[in-house]
Design an enzyme around this catalytic site. Structure first.
Site, PDB file in Angstrom:
ATOM      1  N   SER A 132      57.090  23.015   8.098  1.00  0.00           N
ATOM      2  CA  SER A 132      56.342  24.277   8.154  1.00  0.00           C
ATOM      3  C   SER A 132      55.923  24.791   6.784  1.00  0.00           C
ATOM      4  O   SER A 132      54.776  25.227   6.612  1.00  0.00           O
ATOM      5  CB  SER A 132      57.160  25.346   8.888  1.00  0.00           C
ATOM      6  OG  SER A 132      57.283  25.015  10.255  1.00  0.00           O
ATOM      7  N   THR A 181      62.753  28.150  14.466  1.00  0.00           N
ATOM      8  CA  THR A 181      63.066  26.906  15.148  1.00  0.00           C
ATOM      9  C   THR A 181      64.475  27.026  15.709  1.00  0.00           C
ATOM     10  O   THR A 181      65.079  28.098  15.686  1.00  0.00           O
ATOM     11  CB  THR A 181      62.897  25.713  14.178  1.00  0.00           C
ATOM     12  OG1 THR A 181      63.089  24.502  14.899  1.00  0.00           O
ATOM     13  CG2 THR A 181      63.861  25.795  13.010  1.00  0.00           C
ATOM     14  N   LYS A 201      65.220  30.579  18.692  1.00  0.00           N
ATOM     15  CA  LYS A 201      64.061  30.995  19.485  1.00  0.00           C
ATOM     16  C   LYS A 201      64.405  31.993  20.584  1.00  0.00           C
ATOM     17  O   LYS A 201      63.571  32.819  20.955  1.00  0.00           O
ATOM     18  CB  LYS A 201      63.367  29.771  20.086  1.00  0.00           C
ATOM     19  CG  LYS A 201      62.724  28.860  19.051  1.00  0.00           C
ATOM     20  CD  LYS A 201      61.989  27.712  19.701  1.00  0.00           C
ATOM     21  CE  LYS A 201      61.333  26.818  18.662  1.00  0.00           C
ATOM     22  NZ  LYS A 201      60.538  25.722  19.269  1.00  0.00           N
ATOM     23  N   ASP A 204      54.052  27.348  20.505  1.00  0.00           N
ATOM     24  CA  ASP A 204      54.282  25.959  20.922  1.00  0.00           C
ATOM     25  C   ASP A 204      53.460  25.615  22.165  1.00  0.00           C
ATOM     26  O   ASP A 204      52.911  24.516  22.271  1.00  0.00           O
ATOM     27  CB  ASP A 204      55.764  25.729  21.237  1.00  0.00           C
ATOM     28  CG  ASP A 204      56.625  25.658  19.993  1.00  0.00           C
ATOM     29  OD1 ASP A 204      56.115  25.239  18.938  1.00  0.00           O
ATOM     30  OD2 ASP A 204      57.813  26.012  20.072  1.00  0.00           O
ATOM     31  N   ALA A 223      64.824  17.353  29.568  1.00  0.00           N
ATOM     32  CA  ALA A 223      64.934  18.647  30.249  1.00  0.00           C
ATOM     33  C   ALA A 223      65.468  19.749  29.345  1.00  0.00           C
ATOM     34  O   ALA A 223      66.046  20.714  29.823  1.00  0.00           O
ATOM     35  CB  ALA A 223      65.849  18.507  31.473  1.00  0.00           C
ATOM     36  N   ALA A 264      61.130  20.770  26.895  1.00  0.00           N
ATOM     37  CA  ALA A 264      60.622  20.422  28.227  1.00  0.00           C
ATOM     38  C   ALA A 264      60.115  21.656  28.963  1.00  0.00           C
ATOM     39  O   ALA A 264      59.116  21.589  29.687  1.00  0.00           O
ATOM     40  CB  ALA A 264      61.706  19.721  29.036  1.00  0.00           C
ATOM     41  N   ARG A 318      70.645  19.602  34.949  1.00  0.00           N
ATOM     42  CA  ARG A 318      69.347  19.624  34.261  1.00  0.00           C
ATOM     43  C   ARG A 318      68.200  19.613  35.267  1.00  0.00           C
ATOM     44  O   ARG A 318      67.184  20.274  35.077  1.00  0.00           O
ATOM     45  CB  ARG A 318      69.233  18.418  33.327  1.00  0.00           C
ATOM     46  CG  ARG A 318      70.121  18.497  32.103  1.00  0.00           C
ATOM     47  CD  ARG A 318      69.663  19.587  31.156  1.00  0.00           C
ATOM     48  NE  ARG A 318      70.184  19.411  29.820  1.00  0.00           N
ATOM     49  CZ  ARG A 318      69.933  20.208  28.799  1.00  0.00           C
ATOM     50  NH1 ARG A 318      69.159  21.269  28.980  1.00  0.00           N
ATOM     51  NH2 ARG A 318      70.437  19.994  27.611  1.00  0.00           N
ATOM     52  N   GLN A 346      50.383  24.392  16.486  1.00  0.00           N
ATOM     53  CA  GLN A 346      51.144  25.634  16.628  1.00  0.00           C
ATOM     54  C   GLN A 346      51.181  26.391  15.305  1.00  0.00           C
ATOM     55  O   GLN A 346      51.181  27.615  15.282  1.00  0.00           O
ATOM     56  CB  GLN A 346      52.546  25.371  17.196  1.00  0.00           C
ATOM     57  CG  GLN A 346      53.500  24.554  16.340  1.00  0.00           C
ATOM     58  CD  GLN A 346      54.203  25.377  15.286  1.00  0.00           C
ATOM     59  OE1 GLN A 346      54.393  26.578  15.446  1.00  0.00           O
ATOM     60  NE2 GLN A 346      54.575  24.736  14.204  1.00  0.00           N
TER      61      GLN A 346
END
Length: 279
Positions: free
Chosen positions: A23, A68, A72, A109, A133, A137, A161, A249
């Site tokens: 970033s 990150t 989040k 994202d 998952a 995901a 999951r 993003q």
């Protein structure tokens, strides 16, 4: 959601671990191209426990933050408002500080995934497969809610999951069917395959790539290419990389934090590719 562009401004990426983050490279490249010579972009390694204290110390020079893992979700209680996109997956990767001191959260994202696919000519698909998952995901499902007209099959390792992915599908209004990871080779025949798993996880699937693969979106970017992506390209399939996602993003983050548009995507891509090559 833009902040006013005046004087020295600060931005940064937060997370743990953070040393690998591209970033700073991408955002600084954008600042250079936009002539924002008084802007700076740093990185700070923080976990959930340290996040509130970090926010308390931020002054009026701060324009925004990139977030990150594992922050989040943890950041949400510290914000005044979050966008519908961020709320849809309970995840914020972008914070913008307004002139009146408000803290606004968004998730770039999801539109970043859609933009990366669009750049490779994927506007709509009638079905898709997701490998994995985790948190990525769920963002992939949210992106597919915008471009997939039919069923999404998620290949996962446990019933817990699988249940999570079905719940995300209901929440995002996506038809989700789950399948066991042992059948993941079947995913490779889908019109769009999104691999959201950690490095090395899909290596064993490379031998199962069909003769005429469609599109693979592999969210990894280092090391690159993954064995799956390399085999996919060798067979003539289209490949969208994690670097594509990271750039798109980040473009949206720069727009929101600086209030400037258009953002120099190609300059950011060049900087990202150079940094990865050097690494």
């Amino acid at each position: 959601m833009a902040s006013k562009v005046v004087g020295a401004r600060r931005a940064a990426v937060l997370g743990k671990p953070i040393g690998h983050s591209l970033s700073p490279v991408l955002h600084r490249a954008a600042y250079d191209e936009l002539g924002l010579t008084e802007w700076s972009y740093d990185r700070f390694e923080l976990d959930e426990a340290a996040l509130p204290g970090f926010f308390e110390k931020l002054g009026p020079e701060w324009a925004g933050l990139s977030l990150t893992m594992p922050l989040k979700r943890a950041v949400i209680p510290l914000l005044d408002e979050i966008s519908e996109t961020a709320a849809s997956v309970d995840a914020v990767n972008t914070v913008v500080f307004t002139e009146d001191g408000r803290r606004l959260g968004d998730n770039t994202d999801i539109p970043g995934m859609v933009a990366a696919l669009r750049e490779h000519g994927i506007e709509q698909v009638d079905s898709a497969a997701i490998l994995g998952a985790g948190a990525t995901a769920s963002s992939a499902l949210a992106a597919l809610a915008r471009i997939c007209t039919g069923e999404v099959v998620a290949y996962v390792r446990s019933e817990a999951r699988a249940a999570e992915m079905r719940q995300w599908g209901e929440r995002l209004d996506v038809v989700v069917r789950t399948a066991d990871w042992t059948d993941a080779a079947q995913a490779l025949h889908a019109p769009l395959v999104i691999a959201t798993t950690p490095a090395g996880t899909t290596d064993a699937l490379a031998a199962a790539v069909p003769e005429r693969p469609a599109t693979l979106f592999d969210v990894l970017y280092d090391p690159w290419p993954t064995e799956l992506a390399a085999r996919w390209s060798m067979f003539g399939g289209a490949v969208v990389s994690g670097l594509d996602l990271l750039i798109h993003q980040a473009v949206l983050q720069v727009e929101q934090m600086t209030g400037r548009s258009p953002v120099p995507l190609e300059a950011m891509r060049h900087a990202g590719e150079q940094a990865l090559a050097a690494h």
